[in-house]
Design an enzyme around this catalytic site. Structure first.
Site, PDB file in Angstrom:
ATOM      1  N   LYS A 209      12.279  -2.351  -4.979  1.00  0.00           N
ATOM      2  CA  LYS A 209      10.962  -2.917  -4.642  1.00  0.00           C
ATOM      3  C   LYS A 209      11.102  -4.270  -3.981  1.00  0.00           C
ATOM      4  CE  LYS A 209       8.250  -1.102  -8.509  1.00  0.00           C
ATOM      5  NZ  LYS A 209       7.475  -1.600  -9.671  1.00  0.00           N
TER       6      LYS A 209
ATOM      7  N   LYS B  30      11.506  -6.985  -5.237  1.00  0.00           N
ATOM      8  CA  LYS B  30      10.706  -7.950  -6.003  1.00  0.00           C
ATOM      9  C   LYS B  30      11.639  -8.684  -6.956  1.00  0.00           C
ATOM     10  CE  LYS B  30       6.103  -5.832  -6.808  1.00  0.00           C
ATOM     11  NZ  LYS B  30       5.191  -5.324  -7.867  1.00  0.00           N
TER      12      LYS B  30
HETATM   13  N1  C2G Z   1      -3.174  -3.734 -10.936  1.00  0.00           N
HETATM   14  C1  C2G Z   1      -4.565  -3.792 -10.966  1.00  0.00           C
HETATM   15  N2  C2G Z   1      -5.187  -4.919 -10.569  1.00  0.00           N
HETATM   16  C2  C2G Z   1      -4.475  -5.994 -10.147  1.00  0.00           C
HETATM   17  C3  C2G Z   1      -3.066  -5.955 -10.132  1.00  0.00           C
HETATM   18  C4  C2G Z   1      -2.422  -4.792 -10.544  1.00  0.00           C
HETATM   19  O1  C2G Z   1      -5.238  -2.803 -11.342  1.00  0.00           O
HETATM   20  N3  C2G Z   1      -5.160  -7.112  -9.750  1.00  0.00           N
HETATM   21  C5  C2G Z   1      -2.513  -2.494 -11.373  1.00  0.00           C
HETATM   22  C6  C2G Z   1      -1.672  -1.839 -10.279  1.00  0.00           C
HETATM   23  O2  C2G Z   1      -2.486  -1.041  -9.425  1.00  0.00           O
HETATM   24  C7  C2G Z   1      -0.694  -1.007 -11.102  1.00  0.00           C
HETATM   25  C8  C2G Z   1      -0.512  -1.852 -12.377  1.00  0.00           C
HETATM   26  O3  C2G Z   1      -1.618  -2.774 -12.426  1.00  0.00           O
HETATM   27  O4  C2G Z   1      -1.281   0.254 -11.454  1.00  0.00           O
HETATM   28  C9  C2G Z   1       0.797  -2.625 -12.374  1.00  0.00           C
HETATM   29  O5  C2G Z   1       0.827  -3.423 -11.208  1.00  0.00           O
HETATM   30  P1  C2G Z   1       2.264  -3.920 -10.669  1.00  0.00           P
HETATM   31  O6  C2G Z   1       3.015  -4.525 -11.780  1.00  0.00           O
HETATM   32  O7  C2G Z   1       2.033  -4.666  -9.391  1.00  0.00           O
HETATM   33  O8  C2G Z   1       2.948  -2.506 -10.343  1.00  0.00           O
HETATM   34  P2  C2G Z   1       3.663  -2.059  -9.000  1.00  0.00           P
HETATM   35  O9  C2G Z   1       4.578  -3.123  -8.549  1.00  0.00           O
HETATM   36  O10 C2G Z   1       2.599  -1.564  -8.108  1.00  0.00           O
HETATM   37  O11 C2G Z   1       4.616  -0.869  -9.535  1.00  0.00           O
HETATM   38  O12 C2G Z   1       6.393   3.517  -9.550  1.00  0.00           O
HETATM   39  C10 C2G Z   1       5.217   2.744  -9.436  1.00  0.00           C
HETATM   40  C11 C2G Z   1       5.537   1.269  -9.497  1.00  0.00           C
HETATM   41  O13 C2G Z   1       6.306   0.950 -10.632  1.00  0.00           O
HETATM   42  C12 C2G Z   1       4.241   0.466  -9.490  1.00  0.00           C
END
Ligand code: C2G
Length: 129
Positions: free
Chosen positions: A45, A47
Protein backbone atom coordinates in the site's frame (compact mmCIF):
# COMPACT_ATOMS: atom_id res chain seq x y z
CA UNK A 1 -24.67 -15.78 14.67
CA UNK A 2 -24.19 -13.35 11.79
CA UNK A 3 -20.47 -12.72 11.22
CA UNK A 4 -19.18 -9.51 9.67
CA UNK A 5 -15.67 -9.00 8.26
CA UNK A 6 -13.88 -5.82 7.29
CA UNK A 7 -10.32 -4.80 6.33
CA UNK A 8 -8.14 -1.80 6.93
CA UNK A 9 -5.00 -0.10 8.17
CA UNK A 10 -6.66 1.81 11.01
CA UNK A 11 -3.61 4.00 11.65
CA UNK A 12 -4.15 7.03 13.90
CA UNK A 13 -7.56 5.59 14.78
CA UNK A 14 -10.21 8.31 14.41
CA UNK A 15 -13.98 8.72 14.53
CA UNK A 16 -14.33 7.99 10.81
CA UNK A 17 -12.92 4.53 11.49
CA UNK A 18 -15.12 4.14 14.55
CA UNK A 19 -18.22 5.14 12.52
CA UNK A 20 -17.39 2.41 10.01
CA UNK A 21 -16.68 -0.27 12.60
CA UNK A 22 -19.83 0.46 14.60
CA UNK A 23 -22.04 0.35 11.48
CA UNK A 24 -20.30 -2.83 10.32
CA UNK A 25 -20.85 -4.50 13.70
CA UNK A 26 -24.52 -3.44 13.62
CA UNK A 27 -24.98 -5.54 10.47
CA UNK A 28 -24.40 -8.71 12.48
CA UNK A 29 -23.47 -10.17 15.85
CA UNK A 30 -19.71 -10.56 15.53
CA UNK A 31 -17.13 -8.30 13.85
CA UNK A 32 -13.78 -9.50 12.53
CA UNK A 33 -11.29 -6.78 11.58
CA UNK A 34 -8.52 -7.90 9.23
CA UNK A 35 -5.76 -5.42 10.02
CA UNK A 36 -3.01 -4.62 7.53
CA UNK A 37 0.42 -5.62 8.83
CA UNK A 38 3.30 -3.14 8.74
CA UNK A 39 4.92 -5.13 5.92
CA UNK A 40 1.71 -5.26 3.84
CA UNK A 41 1.20 -1.52 4.31
CA UNK A 42 4.76 -0.70 3.35
CA UNK A 43 5.22 -3.16 0.47
CA UNK A 44 1.73 -3.20 -1.04
CA UNK A 45 0.00 0.00 0.00
CA UNK A 46 3.11 2.17 0.17
CA UNK A 47 1.80 3.48 3.45
CA UNK A 48 4.11 4.07 6.42
CA UNK A 49 2.03 3.63 9.54
CA UNK A 50 2.58 5.90 12.51
CA UNK A 51 1.58 3.10 14.91
CA UNK A 52 2.87 -0.47 14.62
CA UNK A 53 0.58 -3.39 13.89
CA UNK A 54 0.64 -4.40 17.56
CA UNK A 55 -0.41 -0.92 18.73
CA UNK A 56 -3.10 -0.65 16.04
CA UNK A 57 -4.35 -4.12 17.01
CA UNK A 58 -4.39 -3.17 20.71
CA UNK A 59 -6.54 -0.11 20.01
CA UNK A 60 -9.01 -2.03 17.85
CA UNK A 61 -9.31 -4.87 20.38
CA UNK A 62 -10.22 -2.29 23.02
CA UNK A 63 -13.36 -1.33 21.05
CA UNK A 64 -16.61 -2.89 22.20
CA UNK A 65 -17.75 -3.30 18.59
CA UNK A 66 -14.69 -5.37 17.57
CA UNK A 67 -14.68 -9.09 18.40
CA UNK A 68 -11.55 -10.33 16.64
CA UNK A 69 -8.51 -8.78 14.95
CA UNK A 70 -6.43 -10.84 12.51
CA UNK A 71 -3.57 -9.82 10.16
CA UNK A 72 -3.98 -8.77 6.55
CA UNK A 73 -0.81 -9.82 4.72
CA UNK A 74 -1.89 -9.97 1.07
CA UNK A 75 -4.53 -8.50 -1.25
CA UNK A 76 -5.50 -12.06 -2.18
CA UNK A 77 -6.49 -13.47 1.21
CA UNK A 78 -10.10 -12.23 1.31
CA UNK A 79 -11.85 -15.28 -0.20
CA UNK A 80 -9.96 -17.62 2.11
CA UNK A 81 -10.69 -15.38 5.09
CA UNK A 82 -14.42 -15.26 4.30
CA UNK A 83 -14.49 -19.06 4.07
CA UNK A 84 -12.24 -19.73 7.08
CA UNK A 85 -14.06 -17.30 9.40
CA UNK A 86 -17.50 -18.11 7.94
CA UNK A 87 -18.21 -14.44 7.29
CA UNK A 88 -21.77 -13.67 6.22
CA UNK A 89 -21.14 -10.01 5.40
CA UNK A 90 -18.09 -8.22 3.98
CA UNK A 91 -18.09 -4.50 4.72
CA UNK A 92 -15.89 -1.65 3.46
CA UNK A 93 -16.21 2.11 3.18
CA UNK A 94 -17.52 3.27 -0.19
CA UNK A 95 -14.13 4.57 -1.27
CA UNK A 96 -13.78 0.89 -2.20
CA UNK A 97 -17.16 0.74 -3.96
CA UNK A 98 -17.22 -2.16 -6.42
CA UNK A 99 -13.62 -3.24 -5.79
CA UNK A 100 -14.57 -6.36 -3.84
CA UNK A 101 -17.74 -7.44 -5.69
CA UNK A 102 -16.03 -10.76 -6.51
CA UNK A 103 -16.78 -11.67 -2.89
CA UNK A 104 -20.52 -11.70 -3.69
CA UNK A 105 -20.09 -15.37 -4.64
CA UNK A 106 -19.19 -16.08 -1.00
CA UNK A 107 -21.01 -13.54 1.19
CA UNK A 108 -23.03 -10.35 1.20
CA UNK A 109 -20.92 -7.32 0.18
CA UNK A 110 -21.77 -3.93 1.72
CA UNK A 111 -20.08 -0.59 1.03
CA UNK A 112 -20.90 2.01 3.67
CA UNK A 113 -20.59 5.78 3.20
CA UNK A 114 -17.26 7.10 4.44
CA UNK A 115 -17.18 9.83 7.07
CA UNK A 116 -16.21 12.57 4.63
CA UNK A 117 -14.33 15.17 6.63
CA UNK A 118 -11.69 13.06 8.37
CA UNK A 119 -8.76 10.92 7.21
CA UNK A 120 -5.44 9.75 8.57
CA UNK A 121 -3.68 11.59 5.74
CA UNK A 122 -5.44 14.83 6.70
CA UNK A 123 -4.48 14.41 10.36
CA UNK A 124 -0.83 13.85 9.42
CA UNK A 125 -0.86 16.85 7.07
CA UNK A 126 -2.40 19.16 9.64
CA UNK A 127 0.10 17.97 12.28
CA UNK A 128 2.91 18.58 9.81
CA UNK A 129 4.08 14.96 9.86
N1 C2G B 1 -13.13 4.97 6.56
C1 C2G B 1 -14.32 5.68 6.67
N2 C2G B 1 -14.29 7.01 6.83
C2 C2G B 1 -13.10 7.67 6.90
C3 C2G B 1 -11.89 6.96 6.82
C4 C2G B 1 -11.93 5.58 6.65
O1 C2G B 1 -15.43 5.08 6.59
N3 C2G B 1 -13.12 9.03 7.07
C5 C2G B 1 -13.20 3.51 6.38
C6 C2G B 1 -12.56 3.03 5.07
O2 C2G B 1 -13.47 3.15 3.99
C7 C2G B 1 -12.23 1.58 5.40
C8 C2G B 1 -11.92 1.63 6.91
O3 C2G B 1 -12.48 2.86 7.41
O4 C2G B 1 -13.38 0.75 5.18
C9 C2G B 1 -10.43 1.60 7.20
O5 C2G B 1 -9.83 2.67 6.51
P1 C2G B 1 -8.25 2.57 6.19
O6 C2G B 1 -7.53 2.23 7.42
O7 C2G B 1 -7.88 3.78 5.38
O8 C2G B 1 -8.23 1.28 5.24
P2 C2G B 1 -7.56 1.13 3.81
O9 C2G B 1 -6.20 1.69 3.84
O10 C2G B 1 -8.55 1.62 2.84
O11 C2G B 1 -7.37 -0.48 3.73
O12 C2G B 1 -7.80 -4.75 1.73
C10 C2G B 1 -8.46 -3.53 2.02
C11 C2G B 1 -7.52 -2.57 2.71
O13 C2G B 1 -6.92 -3.15 3.84
C12 C2G B 1 -8.29 -1.31 3.11
Amino acid sequence: MKRVITYGTYDLLHYGHINLLQRARALGDYLIVVLSTDEFNWNMKHKKCYFSYEKRRQMLEALRCVDLVIPEETWEQKIEDVKLYKADVFVMGDDWEGKFDFLKDYCEVVYLPRTPEISTTQIKTELGK
